[in-house]
Motif scaffolding. Structure first.
Motif, PDB file in Angstrom:
ATOM      1  N   UNK A  89       0.840  -1.196   0.000  1.00 23.09           N
ATOM      2  CA  UNK A  89       0.000   0.000   0.000  1.00 23.09           C
ATOM      3  C   UNK A  89       0.876   1.248   0.000  1.00 23.09           C
ATOM      4  N   UNK A  90       0.326   2.333  -0.528  1.00 30.01           N
ATOM      5  CA  UNK A  90       0.995   3.631  -0.445  1.00 30.01           C
ATOM      6  C   UNK A  90      -0.077   4.714  -0.427  1.00 30.01           C
ATOM      7  N   UNK A  91      -0.054   5.548   0.610  1.00 29.68           N
ATOM      8  CA  UNK A  91      -1.010   6.663   0.733  1.00 29.68           C
ATOM      9  C   UNK A  91      -2.454   6.184   0.606  1.00 29.68           C
ATOM     10  N   UNK A  92      -2.796   5.136   1.337  1.00 28.40           N
ATOM     11  CA  UNK A  92      -4.155   4.609   1.399  1.00 28.40           C
ATOM     12  C   UNK A  92      -4.598   3.886   0.122  1.00 28.40           C
ATOM     13  N   UNK A  93      -3.696   3.669  -0.828  1.00 29.95           N
ATOM     14  CA  UNK A  93      -4.043   3.023  -2.084  1.00 29.95           C
ATOM     15  C   UNK A  93      -3.203   1.755  -2.279  1.00 29.95           C
ATOM     16  N   UNK A  94      -3.790   0.778  -3.011  1.00 28.29           N
ATOM     17  CA  UNK A  94      -3.003  -0.389  -3.406  1.00 28.29           C
ATOM     18  C   UNK A  94      -1.903   0.096  -4.342  1.00 28.29           C
ATOM     19  N   UNK A  95      -0.661  -0.215  -4.008  1.00 25.49           N
ATOM     20  CA  UNK A  95       0.475   0.290  -4.786  1.00 25.49           C
ATOM     21  C   UNK A  95       1.640  -0.676  -4.635  1.00 25.49           C
ATOM     22  N   UNK A 248      13.154   9.544   2.927  1.00 23.61           N
ATOM     23  CA  UNK A 248      14.524   9.989   3.120  1.00 23.61           C
ATOM     24  C   UNK A 248      14.651  11.013   4.243  1.00 23.61           C
ATOM     25  N   UNK A 249      13.712  11.973   4.280  1.00 26.78           N
ATOM     26  CA  UNK A 249      13.850  13.060   5.235  1.00 26.78           C
ATOM     27  C   UNK A 249      13.157  12.799   6.554  1.00 26.78           C
ATOM     28  N   UNK A 250      12.077  11.979   6.543  1.00 28.74           N
ATOM     29  CA  UNK A 250      11.298  11.681   7.748  1.00 28.74           C
ATOM     30  C   UNK A 250      10.964  12.937   8.520  1.00 28.74           C
ATOM     31  N   UNK A 251      10.196  13.862   7.956  1.00 31.61           N
ATOM     32  CA  UNK A 251       9.880  15.130   8.631  1.00 31.61           C
ATOM     33  C   UNK A 251       9.004  14.922   9.844  1.00 31.61           C
ATOM     34  N   UNK A 252       8.982  15.927  10.681  1.00 33.06           N
ATOM     35  CA  UNK A 252       8.143  15.880  11.855  1.00 33.06           C
ATOM     36  C   UNK A 252       6.670  15.835  11.455  1.00 33.06           C
ATOM     37  N   UNK A 253       5.889  15.061  12.177  1.00 36.29           N
ATOM     38  CA  UNK A 253       4.459  14.960  11.910  1.00 36.29           C
ATOM     39  C   UNK A 253       3.725  15.949  12.790  1.00 36.29           C
ATOM     40  N   UNK A 254       2.918  16.814  12.193  1.00 34.94           N
ATOM     41  CA  UNK A 254       2.193  17.803  12.966  1.00 34.94           C
ATOM     42  C   UNK A 254       0.992  17.156  13.655  1.00 34.94           C
ATOM     43  N   UNK A 255       0.722  17.558  14.874  1.00 33.45           N
ATOM     44  CA  UNK A 255      -0.435  16.998  15.578  1.00 33.45           C
ATOM     45  C   UNK A 255      -1.724  17.275  14.809  1.00 33.45           C
ATOM     46  N   UNK A 256      -2.619  16.298  14.780  1.00 32.52           N
ATOM     47  CA  UNK A 256      -3.903  16.486  14.119  1.00 32.52           C
ATOM     48  C   UNK A 256      -4.913  15.533  14.719  1.00 32.52           C
ATOM     49  N   UNK A 257      -6.178  15.822  14.489  1.00 33.36           N
ATOM     50  CA  UNK A 257      -7.213  14.938  14.997  1.00 33.36           C
ATOM     51  C   UNK A 257      -7.243  13.664  14.179  1.00 33.36           C
ATOM     52  N   UNK A 258      -7.708  12.598  14.815  1.00 32.36           N
ATOM     53  CA  UNK A 258      -7.758  11.325  14.115  1.00 32.36           C
ATOM     54  C   UNK A 258      -8.888  11.323  13.104  1.00 32.36           C
ATOM     55  N   UNK A 259      -8.587  10.866  11.896  1.00 30.32           N
ATOM     56  CA  UNK A 259      -9.588  10.828  10.828  1.00 30.32           C
ATOM     57  C   UNK A 259      -9.847   9.399  10.411  1.00 30.32           C
ATOM     58  N   UNK A 260     -11.046   9.181   9.882  1.00 30.91           N
ATOM     59  CA  UNK A 260     -11.366   7.860   9.377  1.00 30.91           C
ATOM     60  C   UNK A 260     -10.593   7.618   8.086  1.00 30.91           C
ATOM     61  N   UNK A 261     -10.190   6.367   7.809  1.00 25.94           N
ATOM     62  CA  UNK A 261      -9.536   6.078   6.534  1.00 25.94           C
ATOM     63  C   UNK A 261     -10.488   6.393   5.388  1.00 25.94           C
ATOM     64  N   UNK A 262      -9.904   6.667   4.226  1.00 25.79           N
ATOM     65  CA  UNK A 262     -10.723   6.967   3.058  1.00 25.79           C
ATOM     66  C   UNK A 262     -11.652   5.801   2.762  1.00 25.79           C
ATOM     67  N   UNK A 263     -12.897   6.122   2.498  1.00 19.81           N
ATOM     68  CA  UNK A 263     -13.900   5.067   2.341  1.00 19.81           C
ATOM     69  C   UNK A 263     -13.878   4.417   0.976  1.00 19.81           C
ATOM     70  N   UNK A 264     -12.945   4.818   0.071  1.00 18.96           N
ATOM     71  CA  UNK A 264     -12.918   4.168  -1.230  1.00 18.96           C
ATOM     72  C   UNK A 264     -12.460   2.731  -1.130  1.00 18.96           C
ATOM     73  N   UNK A 265     -11.963   2.314   0.060  1.00 15.58           N
ATOM     74  CA  UNK A 265     -11.554   0.936   0.238  1.00 15.58           C
ATOM     75  C   UNK A 265     -12.601   0.112   0.963  1.00 15.58           C
ATOM     76  N   UNK A 266     -13.728   0.733   1.375  1.00 15.26           N
ATOM     77  CA  UNK A 266     -14.724  -0.025   2.116  1.00 15.26           C
ATOM     78  C   UNK A 266     -15.426  -1.047   1.242  1.00 15.26           C
TER      79      UNK A 266
END
Length: 303
Positions: A89-95, A248-266
């Motif tokens: 998978x990559x970015x919520x998609x089959x890849x 490669x860079x592994x940047x810092x992840x900004x805090x955010x609220x939890x979201x549901x996964x994209x429903x295109x995979x449901x």
């Protein structure tokens, strides 16, 4: 601890698990989202990250790797209709490479890009003992391919999931039947012929209902490997620039609220492609309608 509000004061359901010194979800935890979905697994700086299990309220579930709140890495998705995808998978998609198991027992094993079949892949028709080996583009059979059957093998090119152009049927290592496929409008169809474009992306494996492939045999010769069309070639899969930078860079992840996964995979929208009819080695050169019949669940059918 349980909570009904998360970062930013937004309602994000209940959470039981570990936190970091900034009170972000970090480490092992269990969350129940407002819509009834449940996630159990690892977090990093407020987002799903690492190994985790996500259970959808409709019965679907994903178990595998996450990165920055998205399905990313190796994972398995179980769909409500009984189908299953196991692979990359990559970015919520089959890849990348993965195997899709259809409810009727068919399987696709090969390359994926942005959720669709792309590159080289094998599609096996379980009930028929038939296998397509070839190239795919945007979820469709397109380009060089082979359709292997118990008594023959067709070598040629595909377009819009249908064989088209010059090709060869081989019968063991004894004979070859040369000819070509062309598409004609099905006289029984009331639908105008159309191509498959972006507007059809929700059902990428469907065939234009008004087109059927017709085989025109030209000659029969002894089997000569040098007369076979080009074989399918692997296609190098390249992830997005964003993914490469993240690795490669592994940047810092900004805090955010939890979201549901994209429903295109449901729900699974994967449809089984069609196969083609098989001529006899001694078939004459008259045109013959060899198109398979389409079934209600878009499963492949062969005469």
């Amino acid at each position: 601890m349980a909570e009904n509000e998360g970062e930013g004061g937004k309602t994000i359901g209940e959470y039981y698990g570990e936190r970091n010194d900034k009170s972000e979800r970090h480490g092992q935890g269990v969350a129940q989202l407002p819509n009834g979905d449940i996630y159990q697994g690892m977090y990093r700086r407020g987002k799903r990250h690492g190994d985790g299990l996500y259970v959808f309220r409709n019965g679907a579930r994903y178990e595998g790797k996450w990165r920055n709140g998205q399905k990313h890495g190796i994972g398995t998705f179980y769909y409500p209709d009984g189908s299953k995808y196991a692979g990359e998978w990559s970015h919520d998609k089959r890849f990348g490479y993965g195997i899709y198991y259809y409810p009727n027992g068919d399987t696709y094993a090969g390359s994926w890009k942005k959720g669709l079949q792309e590159g080289t892949g094998d599609y096996t028709y379980k009930a028929l003992g038939t296998k397509f080996i070839g190239t795919w583009s945007g979820g469709q059979m397109k380009g060089p391919g082979r359709l292997i059957r118990p008594m023959s093998c067709y070598h040629g090119s595909w377009e819009n999931n249908l064989p088209k152009g010059p090709g060869v049927f081989t019968f063991g290592l004894k004979h070859m039947q040369h000819g070509y496929y062309r598409h004609i409008v099905d006289p029984k169809s009331d639908v105008e012929p159309t191509g498959l474009g972006e507007e059809d992306s929700e059902d990428v494996n469907k065939v234009p209902p008004s087109l059927i492939p017709v085989w025109r045999a030209e000659k029969v010769t002894k089997y000569l490997p040098q007369l076979l069309p080009p074989a399918p070639q692997p296609v190098k899969m390249v992830d997005s620039v964003e993914s490469v930078v993240e690795e490669e860079a592994a940047p810092e992840v900004q805090p955010s609220t939890e979201a549901e996964p994209k429903t295109d995979e449901e729900p699974s929208n994967e449809a089984e492609p069609m196969t083609i009819a098989e001529p006899s080695a001694a078939e004459n050169t008259a045109e013959e309608d060899t198109s398979p019949k389409r079934e209600s669940q878009q499963q492949p059918a062969v005469k």
